[in-house]
Design a protein around this motif. Structure first.
Motif, PDB file in Angstrom:
ATOM      1  N   TRP A  80     -20.498   8.872  -3.822  1.00 39.65           N
ATOM      2  CA  TRP A  80     -19.996   7.507  -3.667  1.00 39.65           C
ATOM      3  C   TRP A  80     -19.044   7.373  -2.481  1.00 39.65           C
ATOM      4  CZ3 TRP A  80     -22.075   3.835  -6.794  1.00 39.65           C
ATOM      5  CH2 TRP A  80     -22.742   4.278  -7.939  1.00 39.65           C
ATOM      6  N   ARG A  81     -19.206   8.220  -1.463  1.00 41.06           N
ATOM      7  CA  ARG A  81     -18.278   8.206  -0.327  1.00 41.06           C
ATOM      8  C   ARG A  81     -18.218   6.844   0.344  1.00 41.06           C
ATOM      9  NH1 ARG A  81     -20.792  13.303   1.178  1.00 41.06           N
ATOM     10  NH2 ARG A  81     -19.505  15.058   0.485  1.00 41.06           N
ATOM     11  N   HIS A  82     -19.391   6.263   0.604  1.00 35.14           N
ATOM     12  CA  HIS A  82     -19.428   4.972   1.290  1.00 35.14           C
ATOM     13  C   HIS A  82     -18.691   3.895   0.490  1.00 35.14           C
ATOM     14  CE1 HIS A  82     -22.495   7.109   3.485  1.00 35.14           C
ATOM     15  NE2 HIS A  82     -22.623   6.116   4.348  1.00 35.14           N
ATOM     16  N   ALA A  83     -18.939   3.877  -0.823  1.00 37.49           N
ATOM     17  CA  ALA A  83     -18.296   2.869  -1.671  1.00 37.49           C
ATOM     18  C   ALA A  83     -16.789   3.083  -1.727  1.00 37.49           C
ATOM     19  CB  ALA A  83     -18.898   2.924  -3.076  1.00 37.49           C
ATOM     20  N   LEU A  84     -16.352   4.335  -1.808  1.00 32.99           N
ATOM     21  CA  LEU A  84     -14.924   4.627  -1.894  1.00 32.99           C
ATOM     22  C   LEU A  84     -14.182   4.164  -0.640  1.00 32.99           C
ATOM     23  CD1 LEU A  84     -15.136   8.208  -3.448  1.00 32.99           C
ATOM     24  CD2 LEU A  84     -14.088   6.224  -4.526  1.00 32.99           C
ATOM     25  N   VAL A  85     -14.739   4.493   0.525  1.00 26.44           N
ATOM     26  CA  VAL A  85     -14.091   4.117   1.790  1.00 26.44           C
ATOM     27  C   VAL A  85     -14.082   2.601   1.954  1.00 26.44           C
ATOM     28  CG1 VAL A  85     -14.257   4.244   4.312  1.00 26.44           C
ATOM     29  CG2 VAL A  85     -14.617   6.302   2.936  1.00 26.44           C
ATOM     30  N   CYS A  86     -15.223   1.966   1.720  1.00 26.00           N
ATOM     31  CA  CYS A  86     -15.326   0.516   1.931  1.00 26.00           C
ATOM     32  C   CYS A  86     -14.497  -0.259   0.911  1.00 26.00           C
ATOM     33  CB  CYS A  86     -16.789   0.081   1.877  1.00 26.00           C
ATOM     34  SG  CYS A  86     -17.767   0.681   3.273  1.00 26.00           S
ATOM     35  N   THR A  87     -14.359   0.275  -0.296  1.00 23.15           N
ATOM     36  CA  THR A  87     -13.504  -0.373  -1.296  1.00 23.15           C
ATOM     37  C   THR A  87     -12.058  -0.375  -0.830  1.00 23.15           C
ATOM     38  OG1 THR A  87     -14.962   0.244  -3.128  1.00 23.15           O
ATOM     39  CG2 THR A  87     -12.676  -0.277  -3.680  1.00 23.15           C
ATOM     40  N   GLY A  88     -11.590   0.764  -0.307  1.00 21.58           N
ATOM     41  CA  GLY A  88     -10.227   0.834   0.204  1.00 21.58           C
ATOM     42  C   GLY A  88      -9.988  -0.118   1.358  1.00 21.58           C
ATOM     43  N   VAL A  89     -10.939  -0.170   2.286  1.00 24.12           N
ATOM     44  CA  VAL A  89     -10.814  -1.069   3.442  1.00 24.12           C
ATOM     45  C   VAL A  89     -10.817  -2.522   2.987  1.00 24.12           C
ATOM     46  CG1 VAL A  89     -11.956  -1.870   5.544  1.00 24.12           C
ATOM     47  CG2 VAL A  89     -11.837   0.577   5.054  1.00 24.12           C
ATOM     48  N   GLY A  90     -11.750  -2.871   2.104  1.00 19.68           N
ATOM     49  CA  GLY A  90     -11.835  -4.239   1.622  1.00 19.68           C
ATOM     50  C   GLY A  90     -10.585  -4.668   0.885  1.00 19.68           C
ATOM     51  N   SER A  91     -10.013  -3.765   0.089  1.00 23.77           N
ATOM     52  CA  SER A  91      -8.801  -4.090  -0.659  1.00 23.77           C
ATOM     53  C   SER A  91      -7.609  -4.290   0.267  1.00 23.77           C
ATOM     54  CB  SER A  91      -8.500  -2.977  -1.667  1.00 23.77           C
ATOM     55  OG  SER A  91      -7.358  -3.290  -2.436  1.00 23.77           O
ATOM     56  N   LEU A  92      -7.496  -3.474   1.296  1.00 19.48           N
ATOM     57  CA  LEU A  92      -6.413  -3.643   2.275  1.00 19.48           C
ATOM     58  C   LEU A  92      -6.492  -5.007   2.935  1.00 19.48           C
ATOM     59  CD1 LEU A  92      -6.221  -0.161   4.045  1.00 19.48           C
ATOM     60  CD2 LEU A  92      -4.395  -1.279   2.761  1.00 19.48           C
ATOM     61  N   ILE A  93      -7.699  -5.370   3.363  1.00 15.90           N
ATOM     62  CA  ILE A  93      -7.881  -6.671   4.016  1.00 15.90           C
ATOM     63  C   ILE A  93      -7.563  -7.802   3.045  1.00 15.90           C
ATOM     64  CG2 ILE A  93      -9.555  -8.210   5.116  1.00 15.90           C
ATOM     65  CD1 ILE A  93     -11.037  -5.694   6.073  1.00 15.90           C
ATOM     66  N   GLY A  94      -8.047  -7.671   1.807  1.00 16.97           N
ATOM     67  CA  GLY A  94      -7.814  -8.716   0.812  1.00 16.97           C
ATOM     68  C   GLY A  94      -6.348  -8.904   0.503  1.00 16.97           C
ATOM     69  N   ALA A  95      -5.599  -7.794   0.396  1.00 20.92           N
ATOM     70  CA  ALA A  95      -4.168  -7.896   0.089  1.00 20.92           C
ATOM     71  C   ALA A  95      -3.401  -8.545   1.236  1.00 20.92           C
ATOM     72  CB  ALA A  95      -3.593  -6.511  -0.210  1.00 20.92           C
ATOM     73  N   VAL A  96      -3.819  -8.247   2.463  1.00 22.44           N
ATOM     74  CA  VAL A  96      -3.135  -8.813   3.631  1.00 22.44           C
ATOM     75  C   VAL A  96      -3.326 -10.321   3.705  1.00 22.44           C
ATOM     76  CG1 VAL A  96      -3.128  -8.895   6.160  1.00 22.44           C
ATOM     77  CG2 VAL A  96      -3.179  -6.695   4.989  1.00 22.44           C
ATOM     78  N   VAL A  97      -4.536 -10.792   3.407  1.00 21.93           N
ATOM     79  CA  VAL A  97      -4.815 -12.230   3.545  1.00 21.93           C
ATOM     80  C   VAL A  97      -4.577 -13.003   2.247  1.00 21.93           C
ATOM     81  CG1 VAL A  97      -6.537 -11.751   5.322  1.00 21.93           C
ATOM     82  CG2 VAL A  97      -7.280 -12.063   2.961  1.00 21.93           C
ATOM     83  N   ALA A  98      -4.073 -12.292   1.198  1.00 20.80           N
ATOM     84  CA  ALA A  98      -3.924 -12.929  -0.117  1.00 20.80           C
ATOM     85  C   ALA A  98      -3.101 -14.206  -0.064  1.00 20.80           C
ATOM     86  CB  ALA A  98      -3.294 -11.949  -1.111  1.00 20.80           C
ATOM     87  N   HIS A  99      -2.094 -14.236   0.799  1.00 26.25           N
ATOM     88  CA  HIS A  99      -1.203 -15.393   0.832  1.00 26.25           C
ATOM     89  C   HIS A  99      -1.698 -16.495   1.760  1.00 26.25           C
ATOM     90  CE1 HIS A  99       1.645 -13.209  -1.587  1.00 26.25           C
ATOM     91  NE2 HIS A  99       1.642 -12.221  -0.723  1.00 26.25           N
ATOM     92  N   TYR A 100      -2.810 -16.267   2.432  1.00 23.78           N
ATOM     93  CA  TYR A 100      -3.307 -17.251   3.395  1.00 23.78           C
ATOM     94  C   TYR A 100      -4.670 -17.820   3.030  1.00 23.78           C
ATOM     95  CZ  TYR A 100       0.294 -14.891   6.092  1.00 23.78           C
ATOM     96  OH  TYR A 100       1.479 -14.337   6.503  1.00 23.78           O
ATOM     97  N   LEU A 101      -5.370 -17.161   2.113  1.00 24.98           N
ATOM     98  CA  LEU A 101      -6.726 -17.593   1.790  1.00 24.98           C
ATOM     99  C   LEU A 101      -6.702 -18.738   0.785  1.00 24.98           C
ATOM    100  CD1 LEU A 101      -9.787 -16.873   2.141  1.00 24.98           C
ATOM    101  CD2 LEU A 101      -9.562 -15.530   0.058  1.00 24.98           C
TER     102      LEU A 101
END
Length: 259
Positions: A80-101
């Motif tokens: 599940w390497r691809h899913a693990l890496v992409c989940t981390g990246v997606g979560s970082l992006i989501g947390a950063v834009v949480a207050h603007y989306l």
């Protein structure tokens, strides 16, 4: 100060008890945030602290549950390497834009999406385990699945575990027990990635988060062992109940404007 007690000791004890139950349920079927988020809001924490503090406590629970599934050979990180890496990246992006989306439309769609997950498992049956327990896991869908659900968990969070479980059942040759292991492990990755952003932003109540996190760990350990020993026959009804409860909660909150 970050380590000042911001609630009464009795309230802290109640939050710890709620966290234990949430950890037990979350390790089996997801949806622990259905209990912890309203509890934190009821305790009087400001909304921005609720998100960060909940991520801190949830990280403890998801780490314990995912490690338990891993030790029982029900989750193989190398597949599940691809899913693990992409989940981390997606979560970082989501947390950063949480207050603007502007998420009003997404919030109103959540009850429908979560309810659809429950209907699928209720009427679609439970997939059987493949004959080959080491069957290769296709990588084609791991990146989009990880980015999408990681981003959602960083922005909002309710129902992420349910989304991981159902989508994994649909996309990969795994049974319900292994899908639960995948969901718990991906939850851990997205939780810790989003938590880093909340810590950097100073949006964590450390005493509450660590206290609830400790209780979540105990509940998650017991819940994961119960789920593994009980198998799909035990997970399925718990999962459906959690999904239905989550649907009611989200509909009440986002359709009728109730906290």
């Amino acid at each position: 100060m970050p380590f000042d007690l911001s609630v009464a000791p009795t309230t802290l004890a109640i939050l710890a008890a709620v966290a234990f139950l949430a950890g037990f349920i979350d390790a089996i079927a997801g949806g622990g945030g259905l209990l912890t988020t309203p509890a934190l809001l009821t305790a009087g924490l400001p909304p921005h602290l609720v998100l960060g503090t909940n991520k801190l406590s949830s990280t403890f629970g998801s780490a314990t549950a995912s490690f338990t599934y891993y030790r029982r050979k029900l989750f193989n990180p190398s597949q599940w390497r691809h899913a693990l890496v992409c989940t981390g990246v997606g979560s970082l992006i989501g947390a950063v834009v949480a207050h603007y989306l502007p998420a009003e439309w997404l919030n109103k769609m959540l009850p429908v999406i979560v309810f659809a997950c429950g209907l699928y498992l209720l009427f679609g049956g439970t997939p059987k385990a493949p004959l080959d327990s080491n069957a290769p896991i296709p990588r084609r869908w791991q990146a989009p699945q990880g980015l999408t659900l990681g981003f959602y968990d960083g922005v909002a969070g309710p129902g992420t575990g349910a989304f991981w479980t159902v989508s994994s059942l649909l996309l990969y040759p795994i049974d319900l027990v292994k899908a639960s292991g995948v969901a718990r492990s991906m939850n851990f990755v997205s939780n810790i990635a989003a938590l880093a952003v909340f810590i950097f932003s100073g949006q964590v109540d450390w005493i509450i988060g660590l206290t609830m996190g400790s209780s979540l760990m105990v509940g998650a350990f017991l819940g994961a062992r119960t789920a593994i020993n009980g198998g799909a026959g035990f997970i399925r009804p718990v999962f459906i109940c959690v999904v239905l409860a989550l649907t009611v909660r989200l509909a009440w909150q986002h359709w009728f404007g109730q906290a």
